[in-house]
Design a protein around this motif. Structure first.
Motif, mmCIF file in Angstrom:
data_model
loop_
_atom_site.group_PDB
_atom_site.id
_atom_site.type_symbol
_atom_site.label_atom_id
_atom_site.label_comp_id
_atom_site.label_asym_id
_atom_site.label_seq_id
_atom_site.Cartn_x
_atom_site.Cartn_y
_atom_site.Cartn_z
ATOM 1 N N ILE A 81 70.413 27.810 49.540
ATOM 2 C CA ILE A 81 70.016 26.883 48.481
ATOM 3 C C ILE A 81 69.922 27.609 47.143
ATOM 4 C CG2 ILE A 81 68.118 25.439 47.657
ATOM 5 C CD1 ILE A 81 67.770 24.499 50.526
ATOM 6 N N VAL A 101 74.338 24.493 48.589
ATOM 7 C CA VAL A 101 73.216 23.581 48.853
ATOM 8 C C VAL A 101 73.485 22.768 50.116
ATOM 9 C CG1 VAL A 101 71.954 21.591 47.957
ATOM 10 C CG2 VAL A 101 72.482 23.506 46.457
ATOM 11 N N TYR A 141 69.168 23.273 57.743
ATOM 12 C CA TYR A 141 67.816 22.733 57.899
ATOM 13 C C TYR A 141 67.809 21.546 58.860
ATOM 14 C CZ TYR A 141 63.415 20.440 56.969
ATOM 15 O OH TYR A 141 62.208 19.846 57.130
ATOM 16 N N GLY A 155 72.898 24.923 53.163
ATOM 17 C CA GLY A 155 71.459 25.015 53.400
ATOM 18 C C GLY A 155 70.896 23.747 54.007
ATOM 19 N N SER A 156 71.355 22.610 53.526
ATOM 20 C CA SER A 156 70.899 21.325 54.063
ATOM 21 C C SER A 156 71.368 21.132 55.500
ATOM 22 C CB SER A 156 71.417 20.190 53.175
ATOM 23 O OG SER A 156 71.075 18.941 53.701
ATOM 24 N N SER A 192 66.855 29.220 52.557
ATOM 25 C CA SER A 192 66.492 29.520 51.164
ATOM 26 C C SER A 192 67.591 30.285 50.455
ATOM 27 C CB SER A 192 65.198 30.336 51.122
ATOM 28 O OG SER A 192 64.147 29.622 51.696
ATOM 29 N N ALA A 204 72.278 26.877 43.975
ATOM 30 C CA ALA A 204 71.672 26.530 42.683
ATOM 31 C C ALA A 204 72.114 27.498 41.595
ATOM 32 C CB ALA A 204 70.153 26.511 42.811
#
Length: 120
Positions: free
Chosen positions: A16, A54, A61, A57-58, A13, A20
């Motif tokens: 991301i 981002v 994950y 973060g991806s 989080s 953003a």
């Protein structure tokens, strides 16, 4: 679907939201800055960092849920190689076209007329 640990949720989080935020600031800079050279700076720096956040973060994950994921790493490498090159080409085109600068934008070239293609 696998349940992620709380620390992984927070870390993913964070990246991301960080990405953003950078992308949003770059978009605002593109909208609000006064001239071409200033507008060129915002999206090339901030949105590159935004997409990088981002993508990190991806990567986290999908690495934690499905095993190691390198697709996002290839995207990041491509982005970090192409964004500065395209920004450089756009800046050179702006200098070649002698686009107007706002009064607050400083021109650090010693003799701007030396870059001119116009006949005197």
């Amino acid at each position: 679907m696998t349940e992620l640990p709380v620390w992984a949720d927070w870390l993913i989080s964070f990246f991301i939201i960080l990405g953003a935020s950078f992308a949003f600031i770059g978009s605002l800079g593109l909208l609000r800055l006064p001239d071409f050279m200033a507008r060129l700076h915002a999206p090339t720096k901030n949105t590159t960092l935004g997409v990088g956040g981002v993508i990190i973060g991806s990567m986290l994950y999908f690495s934690l849920t499905d095993g190691l994921s390198f697709h996002e790493l290839l995207i990041a490498i491509f982005l970090f190689l192409t964004a500065p090159i395209s920004a450089h080409l756009l800046a050179k085109a702006g200098l070649h076209l002698e686009l107007e600068l706002s009064k607050n934008t400083r021109d650090f070239r010693t003799k701007p007329e030396q870059y001119s293609d116009k006949d005197d």
